[in-house]
Design a protein around this motif. Structure first.
Motif, PDB file in Angstrom:
ATOM      1  N   MET A 236       0.864  -1.175   0.000  1.00  0.00           N
ATOM      2  CA  MET A 236       0.000   0.000   0.000  1.00  0.00           C
ATOM      3  C   MET A 236       0.906   1.231   0.000  1.00  0.00           C
ATOM      4  O   MET A 236       1.940   1.255   0.664  1.00  0.00           O
ATOM      5  CB  MET A 236      -0.927  -0.001   1.216  1.00  0.00           C
ATOM      6  CG  MET A 236      -1.929   1.147   1.228  1.00  0.00           C
ATOM      7  SD  MET A 236      -3.131   0.983   2.563  1.00  0.00           S
ATOM      8  CE  MET A 236      -4.131   2.438   2.292  1.00  0.00           C
ATOM      9  N   LEU A 263      -0.730   5.949   7.834  1.00  0.00           N
ATOM     10  CA  LEU A 263      -0.105   4.616   7.745  1.00  0.00           C
ATOM     11  C   LEU A 263      -0.380   3.834   9.026  1.00  0.00           C
ATOM     12  O   LEU A 263      -0.782   2.659   8.984  1.00  0.00           O
ATOM     13  CB  LEU A 263       1.390   4.779   7.496  1.00  0.00           C
ATOM     14  CG  LEU A 263       2.241   3.518   7.307  1.00  0.00           C
ATOM     15  CD1 LEU A 263       3.510   3.852   6.507  1.00  0.00           C
ATOM     16  CD2 LEU A 263       2.671   2.884   8.636  1.00  0.00           C
ATOM     17  N   GLY A 267      -2.721   0.447   9.494  1.00  0.00           N
ATOM     18  CA  GLY A 267      -2.129  -0.768  10.022  1.00  0.00           C
ATOM     19  C   GLY A 267      -2.777  -1.236  11.308  1.00  0.00           C
ATOM     20  O   GLY A 267      -2.960  -2.437  11.524  1.00  0.00           O
ATOM     21  N   ILE A 272      -3.839  -4.325   7.830  1.00  0.00           N
ATOM     22  CA  ILE A 272      -2.774  -4.316   6.824  1.00  0.00           C
ATOM     23  C   ILE A 272      -1.433  -4.269   7.554  1.00  0.00           C
ATOM     24  O   ILE A 272      -1.218  -3.441   8.447  1.00  0.00           O
ATOM     25  CB  ILE A 272      -2.890  -3.093   5.890  1.00  0.00           C
ATOM     26  CG1 ILE A 272      -4.250  -3.075   5.195  1.00  0.00           C
ATOM     27  CG2 ILE A 272      -1.769  -3.118   4.843  1.00  0.00           C
ATOM     28  CD1 ILE A 272      -4.486  -4.231   4.265  1.00  0.00           C
ATOM     29  N   LYS A 274       1.949  -3.203   8.508  1.00  0.00           N
ATOM     30  CA  LYS A 274       2.624  -1.917   8.314  1.00  0.00           C
ATOM     31  C   LYS A 274       3.902  -2.046   7.495  1.00  0.00           C
ATOM     32  O   LYS A 274       4.349  -1.076   6.878  1.00  0.00           O
ATOM     33  CB  LYS A 274       2.944  -1.279   9.662  1.00  0.00           C
ATOM     34  CG  LYS A 274       1.733  -0.859  10.474  1.00  0.00           C
ATOM     35  CD  LYS A 274       2.163  -0.208  11.780  1.00  0.00           C
ATOM     36  CE  LYS A 274       0.960   0.165  12.646  1.00  0.00           C
ATOM     37  NZ  LYS A 274       1.391   0.789  13.927  1.00  0.00           N
ATOM     38  N   ILE A 277       3.449  -1.116   3.872  1.00  0.00           N
ATOM     39  CA  ILE A 277       2.903   0.210   3.578  1.00  0.00           C
ATOM     40  C   ILE A 277       4.054   1.209   3.460  1.00  0.00           C
ATOM     41  O   ILE A 277       4.926   1.273   4.335  1.00  0.00           O
ATOM     42  CB  ILE A 277       1.925   0.679   4.668  1.00  0.00           C
ATOM     43  CG1 ILE A 277       0.816  -0.358   4.892  1.00  0.00           C
ATOM     44  CG2 ILE A 277       1.296   2.023   4.275  1.00  0.00           C
ATOM     45  CD1 ILE A 277      -0.143  -0.001   6.025  1.00  0.00           C
ATOM     46  N   TYR A 279       5.038   5.426   2.373  1.00  0.00           N
ATOM     47  CA  TYR A 279       4.393   6.734   2.272  1.00  0.00           C
ATOM     48  C   TYR A 279       5.398   7.772   1.806  1.00  0.00           C
ATOM     49  O   TYR A 279       6.620   7.587   1.894  1.00  0.00           O
ATOM     50  CB  TYR A 279       3.775   7.152   3.610  1.00  0.00           C
ATOM     51  CG  TYR A 279       4.764   7.670   4.618  1.00  0.00           C
ATOM     52  CD1 TYR A 279       5.034   9.044   4.717  1.00  0.00           C
ATOM     53  CD2 TYR A 279       5.459   6.805   5.461  1.00  0.00           C
ATOM     54  CE1 TYR A 279       5.954   9.539   5.633  1.00  0.00           C
ATOM     55  CE2 TYR A 279       6.374   7.282   6.385  1.00  0.00           C
ATOM     56  CZ  TYR A 279       6.620   8.643   6.464  1.00  0.00           C
ATOM     57  OH  TYR A 279       7.538   9.127   7.366  1.00  0.00           O
ATOM     58  N   TYR A 343      -4.012   7.373  -1.930  1.00  0.00           N
ATOM     59  CA  TYR A 343      -3.497   6.049  -1.548  1.00  0.00           C
ATOM     60  C   TYR A 343      -3.764   5.040  -2.656  1.00  0.00           C
ATOM     61  O   TYR A 343      -4.688   5.188  -3.454  1.00  0.00           O
ATOM     62  CB  TYR A 343      -4.105   5.583  -0.221  1.00  0.00           C
ATOM     63  CG  TYR A 343      -5.610   5.434  -0.218  1.00  0.00           C
ATOM     64  CD1 TYR A 343      -6.213   4.208  -0.493  1.00  0.00           C
ATOM     65  CD2 TYR A 343      -6.428   6.528   0.077  1.00  0.00           C
ATOM     66  CE1 TYR A 343      -7.591   4.068  -0.481  1.00  0.00           C
ATOM     67  CE2 TYR A 343      -7.798   6.392   0.086  1.00  0.00           C
ATOM     68  CZ  TYR A 343      -8.373   5.171  -0.191  1.00  0.00           C
ATOM     69  OH  TYR A 343      -9.732   5.034  -0.188  1.00  0.00           O
ATOM     70  N   VAL A 345      -3.666   0.725  -3.291  1.00  0.00           N
ATOM     71  CA  VAL A 345      -3.552  -0.624  -2.755  1.00  0.00           C
ATOM     72  C   VAL A 345      -3.077  -1.537  -3.879  1.00  0.00           C
ATOM     73  O   VAL A 345      -3.743  -1.651  -4.915  1.00  0.00           O
ATOM     74  CB  VAL A 345      -4.896  -1.128  -2.191  1.00  0.00           C
ATOM     75  CG1 VAL A 345      -4.732  -2.531  -1.605  1.00  0.00           C
ATOM     76  CG2 VAL A 345      -5.434  -0.156  -1.138  1.00  0.00           C
TER      77      VAL A 345
END
Length: 489
Positions: A236, A263, A267, A272, A274, A277, A279, A343, A345
């Motif tokens: 993500m 984030l 999470g 999800i 982390k 992910i 950013y 964002y 996915v």
């Protein structure tokens, strides 16, 4: 219509030949003398009465087609023998051997007093243009007992029946190109969230202002992916944006902290990991602001756009824009649209069989690869509603894919949409099947010279259908010559 000719040989001959008269007759019925494609077809019935002649005579019947003394085509003869004449013929054949073989007629009829004889005479010869105006005659040669001969001619048909000519309809062959399989079917979903933060803070408060709605959108997006057992989330990405009000340094810190906060929230609350992910942050979204200003009618719009486009320091830009009365409008209506989190996915999708793909097409066609859609389309009849529907999905999902464009053009060609097909193929000048389909379009439209150029290039690049289409082109050229002749008849 069949034509019946009764040849009363006694009336024709015996006025000048001293011999015993015969009481029978030979009847010739013309079933057909007509053009059939590339041949002239002749069909006669020759009926020989048992009392046609006495036993020492013979008749030689020779069909002939002619349009002038120069343009003549004689057909093989039919020999009608009396009893004694037949015996004489057999003796000559035996004594002369091979030299006599070349004189053997199409068929011999041996007349007896016991029964009549009917002969079917059918012959085909290559058709020649001069036969258009030709007529059929039958020449009869009477050979007497003393080997004297007399010739008689009877008109059987005034004209050859010409074949109604329909222009040759070319049948080009085209092919759809099989796309490559995706080694990994990677997909993603992208969206935006407009989260509100208390002034100067970077903590997500779930019930603050619009946050319940915006967080609900993120949760719904993730649930749609997580609930699909055919997909696996692989990552993500979150990018936080801030509006230009305030200092660049403050906005840099706030955009990074707020992206990190989202984030952590995802999470902690949406299941999800982390670790997958990532950013980034854009402190001040000047690009987004430019789009909003350009699409607006605010006062001093052009001056503000010039400031945005300049190389000035961001804080200097903001200070100069504040001088305009329209800044208040920008602050209230434009800046809130810039404070957002984009964002994405990322996930992978399982491979589908054709049967599975048929179900997924109704549920979520975006999960199908180009190859899977191609395989599914091949299940249906070319041009059927199901086939067309799959190809519409292919082009909608892969509008910039070269193979998708070529295949869509080929489908349009098969639908008869030549203009649209040609437009899609113009950029695919180095693809063999694209060139072949372009050649097929031109062949259908009758531009044979231009079609030949494309088809020869397609053949050189390895199109298996180009050779067939070049053969079709030559057949059409030959037919055009024939059609011109038919128009001038």
């Amino acid at each position: 219509m069949k034509k019946l000719y009764t040849i009363l040989f006694g009336l024709l001959v015996w006025g000048t030949v001293s011999a015993q008269p015969f009481k029978g007759e030979v009847t010739i019925t013309c079933n057909a003398v007509e053009e059939r494609g590339d041949v002239l077809y002749l069909d006669l019935n020759i009926h020989v009465d048992r009392l046609t002649m006495n036993k020492c005579q013979s008749w030689t019947i020779i069909p002939e087609i002619a349009s002038s003394p120069v343009n003549v085509r004689m057909f093989p003869a039919v020999l009608i023998n009396g009893k004694n004449k037949r015996q004489m013929y057999e003796r000559k054949r035996k004594f002369n051997g091979r030299r006599y073989q070349s004189r053997i007629p199409y068929q011999m009829v041996n007349v007896t007093r016991d029964t009549d004889t009917t002969l079917r005479y059918v012959m085909e010869v290559p058709y020649e243009y001069w036969m258009d105006d030709a007529s059929l005659i039958v020449r009869q040669i009477l050979t007497s007992c003393a080997e004297g001969q007399q010739l008689f001619t009877v008109d059987i048909a005034k004209h050859v029946t010409l074949e109604p000519k329909i222009p040759y309809e070319v049948n080009p062959q085209v092919a759809l190109i099989e796309p490559e399989r995706e080694l990994v079917k990677s997909r993603n979903i992208q969206a935006q969230a407009y989260l509100d933060f208390p002034v100067g803070r970077s903590i997500i408060v779930p019930d603050f202002r619009r946050n319940p709605e915006e967080l609900g959108k993120i949760q719904q997006t993730l649930r749609e992916v997580q609930s699909n057992t055919d997909v696996t989330i692989t990552g993500m990405f979150i990018e936080g944006y801030a509006s230009p009000e305030g200092s660049w340094a403050l906005n840099t810190r706030l955009s990074n902290e707020r992206a990190q906060a989202l984030l952590n929230y995802v999470g902690d609350n949406f299941g999800i990991d982390k670790n997958i992910i990532r950013y980034s942050a854009t402190p001040e979204d000047w690009d987004g602001l430019r789009i909003l200003v350009e699409d607006s009618n605010i006062a001093n719009r052009d001056e503000i756009l010039a400031i945005i486009d300049s190389d000035l320091d961001p804080d200097v830009k903001e200070a100069r824009i504040k001088r305009f009365s329209s800044y208040r409008t920008m602050l209230n209506e434009m800046f809130p649209q810039l404070r957002r989190s984009d964002y994405r996915v990322d996930f992978t999708v399982k491979d589908y069989t054709v049967e599975e793909a048929e179900l997924v097409l109704d549920r979520d066609p975006s999960l199908l690869s180009h190859y899977e859609l191609f395989a599914l389309a091949n299940k249906y009849e070319l041009g059927s509603e199901q086939f067309d529907r799959v190809y519409d999905v292919i082009f909608r999902q892969y509008p910039d894919d070269d193979i998708a464009n070529i295949n869509m053009a080929t489908v349009m060609y098969l639908r008869g949409e030549f203009t649209g097909a040609r437009r899609r193929l113009e950029s695919a000048a180095d693809n063999a099947e694209a060139l072949n389909t372009l050649g097929a379009i031109l062949l259908k439209e009758g531009d044979l010279d231009a079609a030949q150029v494309y088809l020869e290039r397609a053949r050189a690049l390895g199109s298996p259908n180009a050779e067939h289409n070049l053969n079709e082109l030559e057949l059409k050229r030959e037919d055009n010559i024939k059609m011109e002749r038919y128009r001038n008849r």
